[in-house]
Design a protein around this motif. Structure first.
Motif, short mmCIF file in Angstrom:
data_model
loop_
_atom_site.label_atom_id
_atom_site.label_comp_id
_atom_site.label_asym_id
_atom_site.label_seq_id
_atom_site.Cartn_x
_atom_site.Cartn_y
_atom_site.Cartn_z
N VAL A 192 -2.48 -6.82 1.05
CA VAL A 192 -3.12 -6.64 -0.21
C VAL A 192 -4.31 -7.29 -0.38
O VAL A 192 -4.31 -8.80 0.09
N GLN B 141 0.80 -1.17 0.03
CA GLN B 141 -0.17 -0.04 0.00
C GLN B 141 0.79 1.47 0.02
O GLN B 141 0.32 2.10 0.50
N THR C 103 2.60 6.95 -1.07
CA THR C 103 1.38 6.76 -0.97
C THR C 103 0.42 7.94 -1.94
O THR C 103 -0.68 8.11 -1.70
N SER D 201 0.50 -1.74 5.83
CA SER D 201 0.71 -1.42 4.54
C SER D 201 1.25 -2.69 3.66
O SER D 201 1.29 -2.70 2.38
N LEU E 232 -0.10 1.35 -5.34
CA LEU E 232 -1.71 1.76 -4.97
C LEU E 232 -2.61 1.56 -6.38
O LEU E 232 -3.48 1.37 -6.52
#
Length: 240
Positions: free
Chosen positions: A192, A117, A144, A189, A151
């Motif tokens: 997924v 992420q 990010t 982070s 992302l």
């Protein structure tokens, strides 16, 4: 060495064959040597292994992904199934290539501390003098913001296990990350959509790939598609 051999020996539920080949991809600003302990342990289990060196600081992800992944596939050309074990950026390269090109004969993938992420550390430091020079174009794509490659990628469509670290090696960098974190990437982070399993270990980002319990977890996922419910090393010690 004794601890490493103990790790190798404790997970003997399934016997790998030469039909299975594992490609190991290092992280940003690292080399294939950082993955050697993992490669040696998996080779002891009967897998063919190949650790790929790629110039992580010289090219963007769009160029590194085919460069690294295809080198691995070529090295494993004779195998029936190709697995991947990656650290940090290496995991994003596999995701990018799998989504945009596809990977034939793809088996299971284990990602160690992947910024799936993005990382807020990149957001905070991208304009700091020296950051761009040291981390290269790929490093700038791991944030990010609107330039984040992770992302922009969709859910994974392959068997994926993720191992995250929760021990920081750098409290200065950690102040930019949601806790818990490993000094570069937060635990959250690393997740997924589409992953099969996720486990957290008390390791930091730079050294997670060398930890005995991480090697054990990796072997477990490659063999069964899942991590053990507890640290494999702890479980074996309880049995003793």
């Amino acid at each position: 060495m004794r601890q490493l051999l103990f790790t190798i020996a404790l997970l003997a539920a399934a016997n790998a064959t030469a039909a299975d080949c594992i490609v190991l991809l290092h992280g940003l600003a690292r080399t294939a040597s950082s993955m050697e302990p993992m490669a040696e342990a998996l080779a002891e289990r009967g897998y063919e292994t190949t650790a790929i060196d790629y110039p992580s600081r010289k090219h963007p992800i769009e160029e590194l992904a085919p460069m690294a992944v295809e080198a691995g596939l070529e090295a494993c050309a004779e195998a029936e199934t190709v697995h991947f074990v990656t650290h940090s950026l290496g995991g994003i390269l596999v995701r990018y290539y799998a989504e945009n090109t596809g990977i034939e004969k793809l088996g299971r993938v284990v990602m160690l501390a992947p910024p799936n992420q993005g990382s807020e550390v990149v957001d905070a430091y991208r304009d700091v003098p020296g950051f761009r020079a040291f981390n290269g174009p790929a490093g700038l794509q791991l944030g990010t913001d609107e330039n984040s490659v992770p992302l922009a990628l969709g859910p994974v469509e392959f068997e994926l296990g993720v191992i995250a670290g929760e021990d920081t090696f750098n409290p200065i960098l950690s102040q930019f990350l949601p806790n818990p974190d490993d000094g570069k990437v937060s635990v959250e982070s690393t997740k997924v959509e589409g992953m099969q399993d996720h486990v957290v270990v008390s390791r930091s980002h730079p050294f997670i790939m060398k930890a005995p319990e991480v090697i054990a977890f990796t072997a477990a996922f490659l063999e069964s598609g899942a991590f053990a419910g507890e640290d494999p090393l702890d479980a074996e010690q309880k049995e003793d």
